[in-house]
Structures are given as C-alpha cells and as structure tokens.
Design a protein around this motif. Structure first.
Motif, PDB file in Angstrom:
ATOM      1  N   TYR A   1      -4.863  -2.485  -8.871  1.00  0.00           N
ATOM      2  CA  TYR A   1      -4.452  -1.197  -8.306  1.00  0.00           C
ATOM      3  C   TYR A   1      -5.690  -0.522  -7.735  1.00  0.00           C
ATOM      4  O   TYR A   1      -6.566  -0.086  -8.469  1.00  0.00           O
ATOM      5  N   ASP A   2      -5.765  -0.426  -6.404  1.00  0.00           N
ATOM      6  CA  ASP A   2      -6.949   0.116  -5.750  1.00  0.00           C
ATOM      7  C   ASP A   2      -6.805   1.606  -5.465  1.00  0.00           C
ATOM      8  O   ASP A   2      -5.687   2.130  -5.374  1.00  0.00           O
ATOM      9  N   TYR A   3      -7.939   2.283  -5.293  1.00  0.00           N
ATOM     10  CA  TYR A   3      -7.957   3.746  -5.119  1.00  0.00           C
ATOM     11  C   TYR A   3      -7.155   4.212  -3.915  1.00  0.00           C
ATOM     12  O   TYR A   3      -6.588   5.302  -3.898  1.00  0.00           O
ATOM     13  N   ASP A   4      -7.082   3.369  -2.856  1.00  0.00           N
ATOM     14  CA  ASP A   4      -6.406   3.771  -1.626  1.00  0.00           C
ATOM     15  C   ASP A   4      -4.915   3.432  -1.634  1.00  0.00           C
ATOM     16  O   ASP A   4      -4.237   3.581  -0.624  1.00  0.00           O
TER      17      ASP A   4
ATOM     18  N   THR B   1      -8.578  -1.483 -11.798  1.00  0.00           N
ATOM     19  CA  THR B   1      -9.259  -2.431 -10.915  1.00  0.00           C
ATOM     20  C   THR B   1      -8.925  -3.871 -11.308  1.00  0.00           C
ATOM     21  O   THR B   1      -8.619  -4.706 -10.450  1.00  0.00           O
TER      22      THR B   1
ATOM     23  N   ARG C   1       0.841  -1.180   0.000  1.00  0.00           N
ATOM     24  CA  ARG C   1       0.000   0.000   0.000  1.00  0.00           C
ATOM     25  C   ARG C   1       0.883   1.239   0.000  1.00  0.00           C
ATOM     26  O   ARG C   1       1.800   1.357   0.797  1.00  0.00           O
TER      27      ARG C   1
ATOM     28  N   TRP D   1      -5.884   6.310 -10.255  1.00  0.00           N
ATOM     29  CA  TRP D   1      -7.270   6.577  -9.867  1.00  0.00           C
ATOM     30  C   TRP D   1      -7.561   8.074  -9.865  1.00  0.00           C
ATOM     31  O   TRP D   1      -8.633   8.503 -10.257  1.00  0.00           O
TER      32      TRP D   1
ATOM     33  N   SER E   1      -3.637   0.455  -2.104  1.00  0.00           N
ATOM     34  CA  SER E   1      -3.384  -0.958  -1.869  1.00  0.00           C
ATOM     35  C   SER E   1      -3.385  -1.705  -3.194  1.00  0.00           C
ATOM     36  O   SER E   1      -3.950  -1.245  -4.189  1.00  0.00           O
ATOM     37  N   ARG E   2      -2.727  -2.838  -3.198  1.00  0.00           N
ATOM     38  CA  ARG E   2      -2.618  -3.619  -4.425  1.00  0.00           C
ATOM     39  C   ARG E   2      -2.965  -5.069  -4.137  1.00  0.00           C
ATOM     40  O   ARG E   2      -2.592  -5.613  -3.104  1.00  0.00           O
ATOM     41  N   SER E   3      -3.639  -5.674  -5.073  1.00  0.00           N
ATOM     42  CA  SER E   3      -4.020  -7.070  -4.948  1.00  0.00           C
ATOM     43  C   SER E   3      -3.831  -7.730  -6.303  1.00  0.00           C
ATOM     44  O   SER E   3      -3.499  -7.061  -7.282  1.00  0.00           O
TER      45      SER E   3
ATOM     46  N   SER F   1      -3.889   6.395  -5.111  1.00  0.00           N
ATOM     47  CA  SER F   1      -3.369   5.940  -6.396  1.00  0.00           C
ATOM     48  C   SER F   1      -3.421   7.058  -7.442  1.00  0.00           C
ATOM     49  O   SER F   1      -4.477   7.647  -7.696  1.00  0.00           O
TER      50      SER F   1
END
Length: 197
Positions: free
Chosen positions: A170-173, A166, A12, A105, A175-177, A102
C-alpha cells in the motif's frame, strides 16, 4: 467515496481531496500532540522523580526523568542535533502532505508528526534552554525497556504502520503493488464472477 484507476501494478485510489487529506493528517497529529502535552504536564505536576508510581506491579511504572537524547533515551547528549532532525521531519511531512492519498499513510504520518512536534516542543521550551531542552519521559515498562512518553509511542506506532503498509504494497499515493495489488485483482475477479452469474 474514492474512485479508482489502474496503478503501476494494481489499483490506484484517486477520489480524496487534498483538503480532506491534510485535515485528517492534522487531526491525527493534533490528537497525538495534545495527548502527549497533557500527559507530560500531569507527569511534571504530580510525579516525584525519586519516588516512582507503580501502575501494574513492577511491570508498568510512572517514573519522571528528563531525557536529553532521542526516543527511548538514545543519543543522549546530542539534543541540538535531534532538535534539527525533528524539525526536518516535521517540515518534510507538512511539505509532502498534499501528495498523500492512502488513509493508512495519512494516519501513520499523522502519528509521527504529532509525536515529533510533542518532543520538539520540549526541546524548544523546556530547560536548560531553547534547542537544548530535555524531553519529559515518564512511562517505564519493566527494567528492560527505556523510559518513554506518549510522543515516543506515537512516532514508533506511526513508523511501524508505515513499514507494514509498505511491505503489504500500500503506497502513499494510493497505488498498490505486491500483495495488495494481488488482493485487489482477486476481489475484482470475484465481483466479475458474481455479475456474470
């Protein structure tokens, strides 16, 4: 430079200040809005609705129309509903902008925001009246694609960018998944191997 910390499935990013994030969002939105406003002003002043201007043969044409519907002439006749939807989108993006980390984002939502405000301005201030104004569309690609404007393009490009981010994780906050988290772990492992060598 951004710092990083462990995220829910990867990394993150945390180092960007809220003011810088909001400033970048505002910059992207203002650029998209001004491009839309300038091109619509020129289209209304210089284009003849009955005499399209061919830019690239019959492939790209400038043809002035007034659109009472949504982007790409959809939902024609629901102007007042679309006005409130656009207003809700604008308020939502502004309200949650301080949660963004991000950069991707921020850019995507900035494009959506600028485009939404561009078409909302038409709905508020153009004829036939407030909340019912028709949007100026003037870009036509072939006979198979509805006529659109710069605001429509900004909204669509921003939305596509958000979907791609998405899907990649790559998430808006910040964080990455998924794929993004695996990529970060692979890069970190390579860096560790270089340090050990």
């Amino acid at each position: 430079m951004s710092e990083t910390e462990p995220g829910r499935d990867g990394v993150r990013t945390t180092g960007r200040s809220t003011s810088r994030t909001v400033a970048l969002l505002a910059l992207v939105a203002v650029v998209a809005y001004l491009l839309d406003l300038i091109t619509k002003t020129l289209a209304v002043a210089r284009l003849d609705p009955w005499n399209p201007t061919h830019v690239i043969g019959d492939v790209v044409t400038f043809k002035l129309i007034r659109n009472s519907g949504a982007a790409f002439s959809m939902a024609t006749g629901y102007t007042w509903v679309l006005t409130f939807v656009a207003l809700a989108v604008v308020i939502g993006i502004i309200r949650y902008s301080n949660r963004l980390v991000s950069t991707g984002w921020v850019i995507g939502l900035g494009l959506v925001l600028g485009g939404a405000i561009g078409n909302l301005t038409d709905r508020m201030f153009r004829s036939p009246g407030p909340l019912r104004g028709h949007v100026v569309d003037f870009i036509q690609v072939g006979d198979w694609w509805p006529t659109f404007n710069v605001a429509d393009s900004a909204v669509v490009c921003g939305a596509v960018l958000l979907v791609v981010l998405t899907l990649l994780g790559y998430d808006y906050d910040g964080s990455r998944s998924g794929w993004a988290a695996r990529k970060d772990r692979a890069v970190a492992a390579e860096g560790q191997e270089d340090d050990d060598a």
